[in-house]
Write a protein that holds these residues in place. Structure first.
Motif, PDB file in Angstrom:
ATOM      1  N   THR A 440       0.838  -1.187   0.000  1.00  0.00           N
ATOM      2  CA  THR A 440       0.000   0.000   0.000  1.00  0.00           C
ATOM      3  C   THR A 440       0.877   1.242   0.000  1.00  0.00           C
ATOM      4  O   THR A 440       2.077   1.184   0.270  1.00  0.00           O
ATOM      5  CB  THR A 440      -0.910   0.029   1.228  1.00  0.00           C
ATOM      6  OG1 THR A 440      -0.104   0.174   2.412  1.00  0.00           O
ATOM      7  CG2 THR A 440      -1.741  -1.255   1.341  1.00  0.00           C
ATOM      8  N   SER A 441       0.257   2.390  -0.249  1.00  0.00           N
ATOM      9  CA  SER A 441       1.031   3.631  -0.252  1.00  0.00           C
ATOM     10  C   SER A 441       1.592   3.929   1.128  1.00  0.00           C
ATOM     11  O   SER A 441       2.734   4.407   1.259  1.00  0.00           O
ATOM     12  CB  SER A 441       0.150   4.790  -0.724  1.00  0.00           C
ATOM     13  OG  SER A 441      -0.984   4.956   0.105  1.00  0.00           O
ATOM     14  N   ASP A 442       0.834   3.653   2.188  1.00  0.00           N
ATOM     15  CA  ASP A 442       1.344   3.889   3.541  1.00  0.00           C
ATOM     16  C   ASP A 442       2.548   2.999   3.830  1.00  0.00           C
ATOM     17  O   ASP A 442       3.541   3.446   4.424  1.00  0.00           O
ATOM     18  CB  ASP A 442       0.238   3.623   4.570  1.00  0.00           C
ATOM     19  CG  ASP A 442      -0.827   4.697   4.570  1.00  0.00           C
ATOM     20  OD1 ASP A 442      -0.577   5.784   4.019  1.00  0.00           O
ATOM     21  OD2 ASP A 442      -1.918   4.451   5.120  1.00  0.00           O
ATOM     22  N   GLU A 443       2.451   1.738   3.428  1.00  0.00           N
ATOM     23  CA  GLU A 443       3.585   0.828   3.636  1.00  0.00           C
ATOM     24  C   GLU A 443       4.806   1.272   2.851  1.00  0.00           C
ATOM     25  O   GLU A 443       5.939   1.203   3.336  1.00  0.00           O
ATOM     26  CB  GLU A 443       3.182  -0.594   3.236  1.00  0.00           C
ATOM     27  CG  GLU A 443       2.147  -1.219   4.165  1.00  0.00           C
ATOM     28  CD  GLU A 443       1.515  -2.466   3.571  1.00  0.00           C
ATOM     29  OE1 GLU A 443       0.849  -3.189   4.322  1.00  0.00           O
ATOM     30  OE2 GLU A 443       1.682  -2.710   2.347  1.00  0.00           O
ATOM     31  N   ARG A 445       5.641   4.328   1.930  1.00  0.00           N
ATOM     32  CA  ARG A 445       6.254   5.519   2.510  1.00  0.00           C
ATOM     33  C   ARG A 445       6.936   5.197   3.833  1.00  0.00           C
ATOM     34  O   ARG A 445       7.976   5.780   4.161  1.00  0.00           O
ATOM     35  CB  ARG A 445       5.193   6.614   2.687  1.00  0.00           C
ATOM     36  CG  ARG A 445       4.646   7.039   1.335  1.00  0.00           C
ATOM     37  CD  ARG A 445       3.754   8.238   1.349  1.00  0.00           C
ATOM     38  NE  ARG A 445       3.134   8.376   0.040  1.00  0.00           N
ATOM     39  CZ  ARG A 445       3.761   8.792  -1.053  1.00  0.00           C
ATOM     40  NH1 ARG A 445       5.039   9.132  -0.984  1.00  0.00           N
ATOM     41  NH2 ARG A 445       3.132   8.859  -2.207  1.00  0.00           N
ATOM     42  N   HIS A 446       6.365   4.279   4.564  1.00  0.00           N
ATOM     43  CA  HIS A 446       7.028   3.851   5.802  1.00  0.00           C
ATOM     44  C   HIS A 446       8.369   3.187   5.481  1.00  0.00           C
ATOM     45  O   HIS A 446       9.359   3.411   6.174  1.00  0.00           O
ATOM     46  CB  HIS A 446       6.136   2.887   6.573  1.00  0.00           C
ATOM     47  CG  HIS A 446       6.781   2.351   7.809  1.00  0.00           C
ATOM     48  ND1 HIS A 446       6.904   3.089   8.971  1.00  0.00           N
ATOM     49  CD2 HIS A 446       7.350   1.140   8.074  1.00  0.00           C
ATOM     50  CE1 HIS A 446       7.515   2.373   9.886  1.00  0.00           C
ATOM     51  NE2 HIS A 446       7.804   1.184   9.380  1.00  0.00           N
ATOM     52  N   ARG A 447       8.399   2.392   4.434  1.00  0.00           N
ATOM     53  CA  ARG A 447       9.650   1.733   4.055  1.00  0.00           C
ATOM     54  C   ARG A 447      10.688   2.756   3.600  1.00  0.00           C
ATOM     55  O   ARG A 447      11.871   2.649   3.927  1.00  0.00           O
ATOM     56  CB  ARG A 447       9.396   0.714   2.948  1.00  0.00           C
ATOM     57  CG  ARG A 447      10.678   0.030   2.462  1.00  0.00           C
ATOM     58  CD  ARG A 447      10.407  -1.035   1.436  1.00  0.00           C
ATOM     59  NE  ARG A 447       9.683  -2.170   2.012  1.00  0.00           N
ATOM     60  CZ  ARG A 447       9.464  -3.306   1.355  1.00  0.00           C
ATOM     61  NH1 ARG A 447       9.912  -3.462   0.131  1.00  0.00           N
ATOM     62  NH2 ARG A 447       8.794  -4.275   1.937  1.00  0.00           N
ATOM     63  N   PHE A 449      10.882   6.079   4.392  1.00  0.00           N
ATOM     64  CA  PHE A 449      11.341   7.027   5.410  1.00  0.00           C
ATOM     65  C   PHE A 449      11.644   6.357   6.746  1.00  0.00           C
ATOM     66  O   PHE A 449      12.077   7.026   7.683  1.00  0.00           O
ATOM     67  CB  PHE A 449      10.276   8.112   5.627  1.00  0.00           C
ATOM     68  CG  PHE A 449      10.023   8.936   4.398  1.00  0.00           C
ATOM     69  CD1 PHE A 449      10.986   9.807   3.924  1.00  0.00           C
ATOM     70  CD2 PHE A 449       8.826   8.829   3.708  1.00  0.00           C
ATOM     71  CE1 PHE A 449      10.754  10.563   2.792  1.00  0.00           C
ATOM     72  CE2 PHE A 449       8.581   9.586   2.575  1.00  0.00           C
ATOM     73  CZ  PHE A 449       9.554  10.453   2.110  1.00  0.00           C
ATOM     74  N   GLY A 450      11.435   5.039   6.847  1.00  0.00           N
ATOM     75  CA  GLY A 450      11.642   4.379   8.121  1.00  0.00           C
ATOM     76  C   GLY A 450      13.031   3.844   8.335  1.00  0.00           C
ATOM     77  O   GLY A 450      13.347   3.319   9.395  1.00  0.00           O
ATOM     78  N   ARG A 614      17.487   4.998  11.665  1.00  0.00           N
ATOM     79  CA  ARG A 614      16.532   4.594  12.696  1.00  0.00           C
ATOM     80  C   ARG A 614      16.991   5.124  14.053  1.00  0.00           C
ATOM     81  O   ARG A 614      18.050   4.789  14.543  1.00  0.00           O
ATOM     82  CB  ARG A 614      16.407   3.071  12.759  1.00  0.00           C
ATOM     83  CG  ARG A 614      15.625   2.499  11.588  1.00  0.00           C
ATOM     84  CD  ARG A 614      15.449   0.993  11.730  1.00  0.00           C
ATOM     85  NE  ARG A 614      14.629   0.456  10.666  1.00  0.00           N
ATOM     86  CZ  ARG A 614      15.098   0.056   9.491  1.00  0.00           C
ATOM     87  NH1 ARG A 614      16.389   0.134   9.258  1.00  0.00           N
ATOM     88  NH2 ARG A 614      14.289  -0.402   8.563  1.00  0.00           N
TER      89      ARG A 614
END
Length: 618
Positions: A440-443, A445-447, A449-450, A614
């Protein structure tokens, strides 16, 4: 807020039809016999219960009309019809469900008059925002007729102010240990039917060494469940779910899971506990157990892969879905569904589809109904009318507000004659030649910027979802672009167009921002034409086709926000492309990170580099 149990116009396991006069005698006789058989079969039986069990009657002698009238005179009101008719068969009742040991007859019924102090407790929670229903509910403990005589801190009250057109009083039950608001029943007969169900539900799970709970009611319910399984496979999911729900209320084993299989496809809350790993084991790729199966589902790595021709169709559907053609994937799946074979007698539908991270998002409540209405598993029946597709044609939907009513900026690149998996080589820097896994788009972006990363204020690398934009085109779409900078913007169209054509669109015509719109088209590495609307004026290069001439959309003095839709329609007409709305907004797609859409800094220009890892920023 009160929980309400409305009377259904269906025939229940007692043979009673909702909406018709209630036949008390056979109902109470059946209940008494079932209770007696279950109690007398236990190793240890209380002396009082043994006597009642041998008499096979939980009730008492019937109340005479004179006795009922005397009670009504004592209380100052005529009793509602269903309670009156009950008293004419039995003047009170023992073991009404699991927590009411004695229910009132003519002698014991009395006004509660806040004897429990619950009116004060409920009134303490009232405030100026409390509505009339909440105030009526609190006052119930002052006006209600109390029917519980002996109970496990449970109250049963009939409400003389909650009366229907037949003169029936609503019944309310409440127990402090239930941590729930009072539960409402339409009338006394409805309450007693539910207590019979509660009795069955409690006895349906015998303890160690206890005999199995079997009687005419359980046999009738199990037979209905068996028929309902066939009905469900033939497409009659509504009737099947009603049968499963009734069996669930009586505590029949397996009823919750059968009904919940239907509810999951309808995207409705489940009634029972559904073991996700059991779903994977039954419907999935391999026979896994326990935490391993749950881990695969939760990590979005599970892949639904049934065997045979149906499995081949599922593979084709997944291939369509991974590139955004969710409507095509659904049509492929539905065409093959009649060939699906249950792996066990309790399988109603291919639920493994739901657990698959690529295929699961294709299910909507409407599609769930279509799936459930399709005959399958070798059963006969008529195919349902197909549901409408989820994706509109073209690009104009991008001008629509999202589900929250917001208009959002976006940008995308279209490349002709190129497969989606080849886009990284045209749009990305260095060795980034592979796409990220579908997410998904949320996943995504998390990948991005995370983890560890370095970001420059001059860089504008788009995180873009990738898929097919029609028979001859692929797309890379960014639904959360950075701010547009006309002075530093570099269109990716030229580099993407080596040996073919590429189209770039970037739009933010929202009324609450500085509106702009950019279109550029390149072929064989050379930009053919482009225009940018920004700062209230248009800059253009090359020979722009008449259909895309910006003067048609800007310059009339109208609100520029209204130009976005016709512009997108014009691009659609010129290149015969579309973007898949459902996959972009709610599905999972492959992703890539493009090279920067802005030029490098010139001599004398300053910029900031932010290093991220991180746990901190440098």
């Amino acid at each position: 807020m009160t929980n309400t149990k409305e009377q259904a116009d269906t025939t229940d396991a007692t043979g009673t039809t909702g909406g018709a006069p209630f036949d008390w005698r056979p109902f109470l006789r059946r209940w008494s016999g079932e209770w007696a058989d279950s109690v007398l079969a236990q190793e240890t039986v209380h002396e009082d219960d043994e006597a009642v069990g041998r008499a096979r009657w939980l009730g008492f002698p019937p109340a005479s009309e004179e006795r009922i009238v005397a009670m009504e005179q004592r209380l100052g009101v005529r009793m509602p019809p269903s309670y009156r008719e009950f008293l004419q068969v039995s003047d009170g009742w023992r073991h009404a469900g699991g927590s009411v040991y004695l229910l009132a007859g003519t002698a014991e019924a009395r006004w509660h008059d806040n004897e429990s102090g619950l009116a004060d407790i409920f009134e303490e929670h009232l405030d100026e925002d409390s509505g009339p229903d909440e105030r009526q509910e609190a006052n119930l403990w002052r006006r209600g007729l109390q029917l519980d005589v002996k109970s496990d801190i449970s109250h049963v009250l009939m409400d003389p102010e909650d009366v229907d057109e037949d003169g029936e009083w609503a019944v309310y039950t409440w127990a402090s240990w239930r941590a729930a608001p009072p539960e409402r029943y339409a009338n006394f007969a409805e309450f007693m039917r539910d207590m019979h169900k509660e009795f069955h539900s409690l006895r349906s799970r015998p303890g160690d060494g206890e005999p199995e709970f079997v009687n005419d009611t359980t046999r009738e319910l199990d037979a209905r469940m068996a028929q309902a399984r066939l009905d469900a496979l033939r497409g009659d999911w509504g009737g099947a779910m009603a049968a499963f729900d009734e069996a669930f209320e009586y505590g029949r084993p397996g009823a919750a899971e059968l009904g919940d299989q239907i509810r999951r496809l309808l995207r409705e809350p489940c009634r029972g506990y559904v073991d996700e790993s059991a779903t994977v084991r039954r419907h999935g790729l391999e026979m896994m157990t326990g935490p391993a199966a749950r881990m695969r589902v939760s990590a979005d790595t599970y892949r639904y892969a049934p065997a045979g021709p149906f499995g081949e169709a599922v593979s084709r559907a997944r291939e369509s879905a991974r590139w955004g053609d969710t409507d095509g994937a659904w049509r492929t799946f539905m065409a093959a569904l009649p060939a699906w074979t249950p792996l066990g007698p309790d399988d109603l539908a291919p639920l493994g589809w739901l657990a698959d991270p690529l295929l699961g998002p294709l299910i909507t409540p409407e599609r769930g109904r279509e799936l459930l209405a399709m005959p399958r598993g070798g059963q006969p029946g008529e195919a349902p009318e197909p549901t409408a597709g989820l994706d509109p044609s073209g690009l104009a939907w991008l001008a629509d507000p999202d589900q929250y009513g917001n208009r959002r900026p976006f940008r995308f690149v279209l490349v002709e004659g190129v497969q989606p998996q080849d886009l990284p080589g045209r749009l990305s820097d260095g060795d980034a030649t592979a796409l990220d896994d579908p997410m998904t788009s949320d996943e995504a972006r998390h990948r991005l910027f995370g983890g560890v990363g370095e970001f420059s204020s001059f860089d504008d690398k788009a995180l873009a979802a990738v898929g097919r934009a029609g028979p001859r085109w692929s797309f890379a779409y960014d639904g959360d672009p950075a701010s547009f900078d006309a002075q530093r913007f570099v269109s990716p169209a030229a580099e993407a167009s080596a040996g073919t054509r590429a189209v770039v669109v970037w739009s933010d015509l929202r009324s609450d921002s500085e509106p702009f719109f950019h279109l550029s088209v390149a072929q064989n590495g050379i930009e053919q034409y482009a225009f940018t609307y920004a700062d209230g004026r248009v800059r253009r290069t090359g020979a722009i086709p008449a259909a895309l001439d910006p003067d048609r959309f800007f310059g009339s003095g109208e609100d520029v926000v209204q130009a976005e839709r016709p512009l997108l329609e014009a691009v659609t007409g010129e290149y015969h492309v579309h973007l898949p709305r459902h996959a972009i907004r709610q599905g999972r797609l492959h992703w890539l990170t493009t090279r920067s859409w802005t030029r490098p800094p010139a001599d004398g220009e300053s910029y900031v580099v932010v290093s991220m890892w991180r746990g901190g920023v440098g």
